[in-house]
Design an enzyme around this catalytic site. Structure first.
Site, short mmCIF file in Angstrom:
data_model
loop_
_atom_site.label_atom_id
_atom_site.label_comp_id
_atom_site.label_asym_id
_atom_site.label_seq_id
_atom_site.Cartn_x
_atom_site.Cartn_y
_atom_site.Cartn_z
N ARG A 1 24.36 61.55 50.20
CA ARG A 1 26.02 61.86 51.12
C ARG A 1 26.02 62.79 51.61
O ARG A 1 27.16 62.96 52.59
CB ARG A 1 26.67 62.16 49.64
CG ARG A 1 27.37 61.10 48.80
CD ARG A 1 27.97 61.82 47.53
NE ARG A 1 28.60 60.48 46.79
CZ ARG A 1 29.23 60.98 45.51
NH1 ARG A 1 28.84 61.56 44.77
NH2 ARG A 1 29.84 59.83 45.27
N LYS B 1 30.40 49.10 32.69
CA LYS B 1 31.56 50.19 32.38
C LYS B 1 33.04 49.19 32.40
O LYS B 1 33.64 48.88 33.41
CB LYS B 1 31.74 51.28 33.49
CG LYS B 1 31.13 52.69 32.99
CD LYS B 1 31.24 53.47 34.36
CE LYS B 1 29.88 54.45 34.03
NZ LYS B 1 29.31 53.77 35.68
N GLY C 1 26.96 53.77 42.38
CA GLY C 1 25.27 54.38 42.23
C GLY C 1 24.83 53.71 41.99
O GLY C 1 23.45 53.65 42.51
N GLY D 1 33.40 55.68 41.75
CA GLY D 1 35.02 55.34 41.71
C GLY D 1 35.96 54.65 42.63
O GLY D 1 37.02 54.64 42.09
P1 AMP Z 1 28.22 50.55 35.99
O1 AMP Z 1 28.15 51.81 35.48
O2 AMP Z 1 29.30 50.45 35.06
O3 AMP Z 1 27.50 50.11 37.34
O4 AMP Z 1 27.13 50.68 34.47
C1 AMP Z 1 25.49 50.42 35.03
C2 AMP Z 1 24.86 50.41 33.57
O5 AMP Z 1 24.76 49.27 33.44
C3 AMP Z 1 23.18 50.16 33.91
O6 AMP Z 1 22.75 51.29 33.96
C4 AMP Z 1 22.48 48.69 33.52
O7 AMP Z 1 21.97 49.71 32.63
C5 AMP Z 1 23.92 48.78 32.75
N1 AMP Z 1 23.61 47.19 32.00
C6 AMP Z 1 23.57 46.18 32.87
N2 AMP Z 1 23.85 45.02 32.42
C7 AMP Z 1 23.72 45.53 31.16
C8 AMP Z 1 23.69 45.22 29.78
N3 AMP Z 1 24.16 43.68 29.93
N4 AMP Z 1 23.75 45.23 28.65
C9 AMP Z 1 23.94 46.93 28.94
N5 AMP Z 1 23.53 47.53 29.47
C10 AMP Z 1 23.74 46.97 30.94
#
Ligand code: AMP
Length: 401
Positions: free
Chosen positions: A36, A198, A348, A371
């Site tokens: 950044r 998320k 990220g 975000g």
């Molecule tokens: P996000 O910030 O929503 O993009 O989430 C990223 C995180 O989602 C990463 O740390 C991954 O380990 C987790 N993740 C991705 N797919 C899965 C899944 N099927 N079940 C649980 N965690 C997941």
């Protein structure tokens, strides 16, 4: 939306108040990842080359309106100074007398960095007095903090009304033009690849994208609400009912079959590197956790990406941090890298996945926003971008007249 950028403004020799996002990970008082900071260098160099002096402002972390020594920007100012090979003065003050004096003493070509804006509660309250005081340190305001643009704070929204001239920095320009290229003027087919965990926080972005894309590939935890809405068991990771309801609405509107779901998954009984894991067809997931898309799904996603003219990617396809659940994410990253499509990657974790496979440079653009990137995908205007919209400013002036 009309925004002016620093390279369209008359800034020569002026004192520039520059909002950046130096909310960077720190380790033992040192900057651990300076992506950044590096992203802001073109704007800083541009201003210095034009004889400007700079008052640089940023936040870091969540100090909740109090001075927290570990979140001081002092080490960040040293890091910036090393990157530029020029001195950056730091004062441990934001809108106090020390800050004012240091800003007023700046000569052309000199830089000053103020303390973490969020040490003062008025930053997040978008307080008028705080904005007015910050504004008085510059003659021109430049916002180069895209990754903070989804927040309406004193230093990026309130401040604008107190300066005669405001605009976006070069980083802001790259971010917004990449988004525009992917969302408003995409070379088709436009394919969105969405994963991550998320789920509730992403559903609004999905709803907006659904109307714009040609295909939407859903992996990671993002597939769960859709699987639940189709009546498939996802006992291991039940998404909330409101999200499932919105997923159901999208399924009902999906007459053109834009949505593409996993047909197989890597099932595990727990989220651990040494858990027993096996590939199962989606119907046989039962009450196990689906921690990655399976190989058949990865192949389908790869083919969709290979056909794309534009790809937007947010969120890993599985728990890519653990080797047994990283293959789906890797396949998607490699497919994007191999494709000549314009590829915009945000979030990220998604950027970290690219780094893990050494593929960051083989995408068209990796957004600095998490975000803010997601908020932009919802189609809503970001508050800080709206504040710089000269069109809206003109309407206000006309209304007043
Ligand atoms: P996000 O910030 O929503 O993009 O989430 C990223 C995180 O989602 C990463 O740390 C991954 O380990 C987790 N993740 C991705 N797919 C899965 C899944 N099927 N079940 C649980 N965690 C997941």
């Amino acid at each position: 939306m009309v925004m002016r950028y620093i390279d369209e403004m008359d800034i020569d020799g002026k004192r520039v108040l520059l909002r950046v996002d130096y909310n960077v990970p720190m380790e033992n008082g040192r900057v651990e990842d300076d992506a950044r900071i590096k992203a802001s260098l073109p704007t800083i160099r541009y201003a210095l080359d034009r004889g400007c002096s700079l008052v640089i402002i940023s936040h870091m972390g969540r100090p909740k309106g109090k001075a927290v020594p570990e979140l001081s920007l002092a080490p960040v100012s040293e890091h910036l100074s090393r990157l530029l090979g020029r001195s950056v003065r730091f004062v441990g003050d934001i809108v106090g007398p020390k800050a004012r004096q240091a800003a007023e003493e700046l000569w052309p070509g000199e830089m000053l960095m103020l303390e973490n804006l969020r040490f003062d509660p008025r930053e997040e309250e978008n307080d008028k007095e705080f904005s007015r005081e910050l504004a008085s340190y510059g003659q021109v305001y430049i916002d180069d903090a895209f990754s903070n643009a989804h927040r309406a704070h004193a230093s990026n929204v309130g401040v604008v009304r107190y300066l005669p001239e405001s605009g976006g920095g070069l980083q802001m320009k790259t971010e917004l033009s990449s988004l525009q290229r992917a969302l408003d003027l995409p070379r088709r087919p436009l394919v969105a690849v969405i994963g991550g965990a998320k789920v509730a926080g992403k559903i609004a972005a999905l709803e907006n994208l659904h109307g714009r894309v040609d295909k939407m590939l859903l992996g990671g935890g993002m597939a769960y609400p859709f699987l639940a809405a189709q009546g498939r068991p996802v006992d291991g990771a039940s998404p909330d009912e409101a999200t499932v309801e919105r997923a159901r609405g999208m399924l009902e509107r999906d007459r053109d079959h834009k949505l593409v779901f996993p047909v197989d998954m890597v099932a595990a009984d727990r989220k651990s590197e040494d858990a027993f894991a096996e590939v199962v067809p989606i119907d046989e997931l039962g009450n196990r956790l689906g921690l990655d898309i399976g190989p058949r799904t990865a192949q389908i996603f790869r083919e969709e990406i290979a056909r794309a003219g534009t790809v937007i990617w947010n969120g890993p396809m599985g728990v890519f941090e653990m080797e047994p659940f990283s293959h789906g994410t890797r396949t998607v990253a490699e497919a994007i890298a191999a494709s000549p499509a314009f590829s915009l990657v945000g979030g990220g974790d998604t950027g970290s996945a690219l780094d893990q496979y050494g593929l960051r440079d083989r995408t068209s653009y990796v957004s600095t926003g998490g975000g803010a990137f997601l908020e932009a995908l919802t189609g809503r205007e970001l508050p800080a971008v709206e504040a710089l919209d000269t069109d809206k400013g003109m309407i206000t002036t006309r209304t007043i007249a």
